[in-house]
Design an enzyme around this catalytic site. Structure first.
Site, PDB file in Angstrom:
ATOM      1  N   THR A  39      -6.759  53.206 -13.032  1.00  0.00           N
ATOM      2  CA  THR A  39      -6.345  52.341 -11.912  1.00  0.00           C
ATOM      3  C   THR A  39      -6.273  53.228 -10.679  1.00  0.00           C
ATOM      4  OG1 THR A  39      -4.996  50.992 -13.385  1.00  0.00           O
ATOM      5  CG2 THR A  39      -4.556  50.801 -11.038  1.00  0.00           C
ATOM      6  N   LYS A  97      -7.362  43.999 -10.140  1.00  0.00           N
ATOM      7  CA  LYS A  97      -6.230  44.590 -10.873  1.00  0.00           C
ATOM      8  C   LYS A  97      -4.993  44.724  -9.971  1.00  0.00           C
ATOM      9  CE  LYS A  97      -3.924  47.762 -13.381  1.00  0.00           C
ATOM     10  NZ  LYS A  97      -3.391  47.757 -14.679  1.00  0.00           N
TER      11      LYS A  97
END
Ligand code: NAD
Length: 298
Positions: free
Chosen positions: A94, A169
């Site tokens: 991420t 995300k």
């Protein structure tokens, strides 16, 4: 069976690499941590002496690293020029949307297909091979990445062009941070107004106040399905990682001039919670800070 290079074998990468090995791939693994490497070799991966050696002759490269700076550094110094140009490059970390796009542009300029493929699901899902992947990149990159991601997850979704996986995300997790903060304060207020938390749950989880934070991940112990709240807020999704994702979302919002007051408020709350020692607790433990006098129902 295609050969996979896997770089970053921490809490998440360790289980993901093991699942690729279990599926029959030769997985050449590298991590700066010797302990992480040893754990990976005990689960069927082969030890590489560095990232450049791991990617040599690989058909696919997967990275699962802490942040954008690690991703940019690993691709620039070890992957580009060492991995065959036919290899599909997948960054599952991420990271910020800007770095994801820059690294993917650099990959493309060097003749590689690359996707950003961050995950939803924590360590248990990484171990079980039940992650959800949100993938950014070209149709061709997605098609090449999919067979590898399928072996580590239960769902693989093409979100759009380069960086779209990271965008999906962090925007999703911003919404999650906001709904959890709202759910925590709603329970605290309900209790102060004399409502039984179970009764409030029964009503709100079927009324317009419901969300995943309420119905599937209730922050009140003993109410709703079993959640980290029932385990003293251990396990689950660490507040430090929620704060990381909220910071990424706010950075992205500033970059495109988007007004995100609720995301900003959630970031501040989680910042304070982490500073008060809550970093490793599940993010639903925020309810403890919203009202220090709050007590779980008997
Ligand atoms: P981690 O810190 O456990 O693992 C990261 C690993 O990368 C470490 O083992 C570290 O030694 C290694 N590393 C760092 N720099 C390196 C380099 N230059 N070369 C090789 N190895 C290097 O982190 P994690 O929990 O596995 O998370 C990884 C990524 O997944 C992060 O971006 C995180 O935000 C994301 N993520 C984590 C979770 C979770 O629940 N832990 C859930 C979803 C997404």
């Amino acid at each position: 069976m295609p050969k996979v290079a896997f770089i970053g074998l921490g809490n998440m990468g360790g289980g993901m690499a093991a699942n690729l090995a279990k599926a029959g791939h030769e997985v050449r693994a590298f991590d700066l941590s010797d302990d992480a490497l040893t754990r990976a070799t005990s689960k069927g991966c082969t030890r590489a002496s560095d990232a450049a050696e791991a990617v040599r002759d690989a058909d696919a490269v997967v990275t699962m690293l802490p942040a954008g700076k690690h991703v940019a550094e690993v691709y620039r110094s070890s992957v580009f020029g060492n991995a065959p140009q036919t290899a599909i490059l997948m960054d599952c970390s991420t990271i910020d949307v800007g770095t994801a796009r820059t690294v993917e542009e650099e990959a493309q300029a060097k003749g590689y297909a690359m996707v950003d493929a961050p995950v939803s699901g924590g360590i248990a899902a990484a171990d079980a091979g039940t992650l959800t992947f949100m993938v950014g990149g070209s149709e061709d990159g997605f098609a090449k990445a999919r067979p590898f991601l399928d072996k580590m997850g239960k769902a693989v979704i093409h979100a759009g062009g380069p960086g779209a996986g990271q965008a999906a995300k962090i925007v999703n997790n911003m919404l999650l941070g906001v709904t959890m903060a709202g759910t925590c304060e709603a329970f605290v207020l309900a209790q102060k107004l004399g409502l039984d938390p179970q009764v409030f749950f029964d009503i709100s989880s079927k009324a317009s106040g419901q969300s995943w934070s309420m119905t599937s991940y209730c922050p009140v112990p003993g109410v709703g399905p079993e959640t980290p709240a029932d385990r003293n807020y251990d396990g689950g999704f660490a507040a430090a990682l929620m704060l990381k994702d909220l910071k990424l979302a706010m950075e992205a919002a500033r970059g495109v001039d988007a007004y995100t007051p609720m995301g900003g408020e959630a970031e501040e709350l989680y910042q304070r919670f982490v500073e008060r020692g809550g970093a490793s607790k599940d993010f639903s433990a925020l309810i403890k800070m919203i009202d220090d006098s709050w007590t779980p129902p008997a």
